[in-house]
Design a protein around this motif. Sequence first.
Motif, PDB file in Angstrom:
ATOM      1  N   GLN A 214      40.405  47.849  47.199  1.00  0.00           N
ATOM      2  CA  GLN A 214      41.168  46.669  46.782  1.00  0.00           C
ATOM      3  C   GLN A 214      42.669  46.873  46.984  1.00  0.00           C
ATOM      4  O   GLN A 214      43.184  47.977  46.814  1.00  0.00           O
TER       5      GLN A 214
ATOM      6  N   ARG B 210      46.858  48.176  41.422  1.00  0.00           N
ATOM      7  CA  ARG B 210      45.523  48.021  42.008  1.00  0.00           C
ATOM      8  C   ARG B 210      44.416  48.444  41.045  1.00  0.00           C
ATOM      9  O   ARG B 210      43.247  48.401  41.402  1.00  0.00           O
ATOM     10  N   CYS B 211      44.787  48.905  39.855  1.00  0.00           N
ATOM     11  CA  CYS B 211      43.811  49.517  38.953  1.00  0.00           C
ATOM     12  C   CYS B 211      43.235  48.512  37.958  1.00  0.00           C
ATOM     13  O   CYS B 211      43.988  47.817  37.262  1.00  0.00           O
ATOM     14  N   PRO B 212      41.901  48.414  37.863  1.00  0.00           N
ATOM     15  CA  PRO B 212      41.283  47.472  36.912  1.00  0.00           C
ATOM     16  C   PRO B 212      41.426  47.911  35.450  1.00  0.00           C
ATOM     17  O   PRO B 212      41.185  47.126  34.536  1.00  0.00           O
ATOM     18  N   HIS B 213      41.839  49.177  35.219  1.00  0.00           N
ATOM     19  CA  HIS B 213      41.927  49.704  33.848  1.00  0.00           C
ATOM     20  C   HIS B 213      43.375  49.829  33.370  1.00  0.00           C
ATOM     21  O   HIS B 213      43.617  50.395  32.303  1.00  0.00           O
TER      22      HIS B 213
END
Length: 331
Positions: A280, A298-301
């Motif tokens: 992503q 870019r990190c979902p967390h």
Amino acid sequence: MSNALVEVRDLAKIFDVSPPWLNRVVERKPKAFVHAVDGVSFSIEKGKTLALVGESGCGKSTVARLLVGLYKPTQGQVRFDGADTAQTLAGPGGQALRRRMQMIFQDPYASLNPRWKVQDIIAEPLREHGLVSKPEALRERVGELLRSVGLSPVDAEKFPHQFSGGQRQRISIARALATQPEFLVCDEPTSALDVSVQAQVLNIMKDLQRQQGLTYLFISHNLAVVRHVADQVGVMYLGRLVEVADKAQLFSAPRHPYTRMLLDAIPDIHMTGRARTPVQGEVPNPLNPPSGCSFHPRCPHANARCKSERPALSEFKGVRVACHAVEEGRI
């Protein structure tokens, strides 16, 4: 680590990429700097392979050049067999150290002199280091080196353009082995080759490592290749190491979200029903990196702490990882 042949401590390299002085005055722009490598630390045990992986532009090749002395570090230290390489290379022991560490470059089409015969290409380090001087002995040694990489001594009389890409890379490996080094830095040595040829070259490198006890730093963006050759894997992102783990542990239980993203993007024949997840987003501009953790856009967390505070590479259940989410148990 007592058994470490190579130790890298807080290594950094900053490049000045500013436009010319007059342009900066006219356009009223400040100087521009790129932190190509930003505080990297790792060690490699004798006879082992550490692979550095990451997207293009993350600083892997700069680390390779810093290790063999092609670049001078802005900060930090590289130690080889307990001695500081920068000091050794600048002193009388420099030539002996260069003999012990060699580099295999990425592009076999660019790293061989097209005007020289293979005999002269492989004999050059032997002459340069005064290892062999007599013409007959040189020919014999070059023939041995060519045989060790699966080529024929007859090939010594040919020019590089008469070989395929895989054969040229074998010639590069033979040249690197000429001084009988202990440590080889391999900068994406198979990325310019077809998959079947890649396997041949990698198998030759593995065989040579077993026979001669070589230590490798293997640079790659191909995780399938890394799985085949590495003992330990370091994942780089925007000049920093985000995870360092043993190969089996990294592939079976990746910790850092970026490592997970890279592994999710690999096609798996055993999971054909699963939708393949592309990596992503895009790597940020290194001239203007994000604040805090450079991976947070870019990190979902990611949370507020990730955006403001840069995580340190710390030990977590036998893995070194730089991630607030892992540290806090959010993933």
